[in-house]
Design a protein around this motif. Structure first.
Motif, short mmCIF file in Angstrom:
data_model
loop_
_atom_site.label_atom_id
_atom_site.label_comp_id
_atom_site.label_asym_id
_atom_site.label_seq_id
_atom_site.Cartn_x
_atom_site.Cartn_y
_atom_site.Cartn_z
N ASP A 122 0.87 -1.17 0.00
CA ASP A 122 0.00 0.00 0.00
C ASP A 122 0.91 1.22 0.00
O ASP A 122 1.58 1.50 1.00
N ILE A 151 -4.80 8.16 -7.89
CA ILE A 151 -5.17 6.88 -8.50
C ILE A 151 -6.48 7.06 -9.26
O ILE A 151 -7.47 7.51 -8.68
N LEU A 168 -10.56 -2.45 -3.90
CA LEU A 168 -9.11 -2.24 -3.96
C LEU A 168 -8.38 -3.29 -3.15
O LEU A 168 -8.72 -3.55 -1.99
N SER A 218 -4.43 -3.73 -3.58
CA SER A 218 -3.09 -3.25 -3.26
C SER A 218 -2.69 -2.14 -4.22
O SER A 218 -3.24 -2.00 -5.32
N SER A 219 -1.70 -1.35 -3.79
CA SER A 219 -1.07 -0.36 -4.65
C SER A 219 0.44 -0.57 -4.52
O SER A 219 1.00 -0.35 -3.44
N ASN A 273 -5.81 -5.04 -13.01
CA ASN A 273 -4.94 -4.01 -12.47
C ASN A 273 -4.68 -2.90 -13.47
O ASN A 273 -4.85 -3.07 -14.68
N VAL A 284 3.34 2.76 -10.58
CA VAL A 284 2.50 2.22 -9.51
C VAL A 284 1.48 1.28 -10.14
O VAL A 284 0.83 1.62 -11.13
N VAL A 293 -1.99 -0.80 -9.44
CA VAL A 293 -3.15 -0.85 -8.55
C VAL A 293 -3.98 -2.08 -8.92
O VAL A 293 -4.41 -2.23 -10.07
#
Length: 312
Positions: free
Chosen positions: A119, A133, A142, A144-145, A165, A245, A247
């Protein structure tokens, strides 16, 4: 040999457009013109080092550009974040673990990787406020990031994820090659990863079926976002020092996911049970003489194809 296909590009999509026209099709898509906050302007190597400083991070160190998760041709090491960024942004090293040309790859982890998911708000709070995001999915889904940094030239092995993702390209450029889930039989899988390391010049003696897999190719610039549907295989090449990143979100009901899976890469629970049953079936068939084993194995495969393969 199949001709490479281009990934469709969409400009400034809304959540409704994403849901109805993109996500619903289960095809990868490059999304441009989305509001990603200040990160694409701020996240230079110097800025990242100044904001995060000397906090230790765990990373992969590889002597070559082509990382091999099956053969494990890399080391896991720990460095202060600022030193890691300095090394990752250079082509040759004065100090090194393996060789002067070694490459670096960071995939952020939860505070306790056995219990916590990645995260960016928790592991890199100094940077989380810079990035917005895209709100293209239900936030309660959601998972994870994941914050990622790669040296120039790094090839990340071909693999699939079990969740949808968004790959947000913040700094640098990437080439992404994707393969449809139905091409799995051509990719010589070891778990969720392909044994074919060099997808540009594959060893067709060792992997003769690979040329039947169709490549879907796109190039990401800073500010681009790639939607990767669950189960689509993808191979990522960082063309220069690269920051991004990922997501991930759960597009299915929670009951299908392993609650102990903090990385988000374990097969869905029904599939994991099926694989276990399949392993027992193979072991049982191998008790037979070869010709009998072959005969009944083909019947078993035929039953699975008739019952489970998509008709489209």
């Amino acid at each position: 040999m199949a001709v490479d296909k281009s990934v469709l590009v969409y400009e400034r999509v809304s959540r409704e457009t994403f849901s109805e026209e993109i996500c619903h099709k289960r095809l990868p898509a490059v999304l441009r013109g989305l509001d990603l906050g200040h990160a694409t302007r701020r996240w230079t190597a110097d800025y990242l080092k100044e904001k995060v400083g000397k906090r230790s991070v765990k990373l992969h160190v590889c002597p070559t550009e082509r990382m091999d998760f099956v053969g494990k041709n890399f080391l896991y090491k720990t460095l202060p974040f600022d030193e890691f960024v300095t090394r990752a942004s250079k082509s040759t090293q004065c100090e090194f673990f393996i060789c002067k040309e070694e490459k670096y790859y960071l995939r952020s982890l939860g505070d306790d990787p056995r219990k916590d998911v990645a995260d960016i708000r928790l592991q890199f709070p100094e940077l989380a406020g810079d990035i917005s995001i895209p709100q293209l999915f239900s936030q309660e889904k959601l998972f994870s990031s994941v914050f990622r940094i790669s040296s120039a030239g790094i090839h990340l092995w071909t693999h699939y994820d079990i969740m949808d993702n968004l790959l947000i390209q913040v700094c640098g450029h990437k080439r992404i090659t994707l393969f449809h889930p139905s091409d799995a039989l051509y990719l010589y899988l070891c778990g969720d990863k392909s044994a074919v390391l060099n997808i540009d010049d594959p060893d067709l003696t060792a992997y003769p079926l690979f040329n039947q897999a169709v490549k879907h190719v796109c190039y990401l610039d800073p500010g681009d976002v790639l939607f990767i549907p669950a189960l689509w295989f993808h191979n990522v090449v960082s063309l220069d020092f690269s920051v991004g990143v990922n997501v991930f979100w759960k597009q299915l009901d929670d009951k299908f996911y392993d609650p102990r899976d903090t990385y988000g890469n374990k097969d869905l629970l029904p599939a994991a049970r099926a694989f276990q049953i399949g392993d027992r079936a193979v072991k049982a068939l191998q008790e037979l003489p070869d010709d009998y084993c072959d005969f009944f194995a083909r019947q078993l495969v035929s039953r699975i194809q008739n019952k489970c393969y998509s008709k489209t």
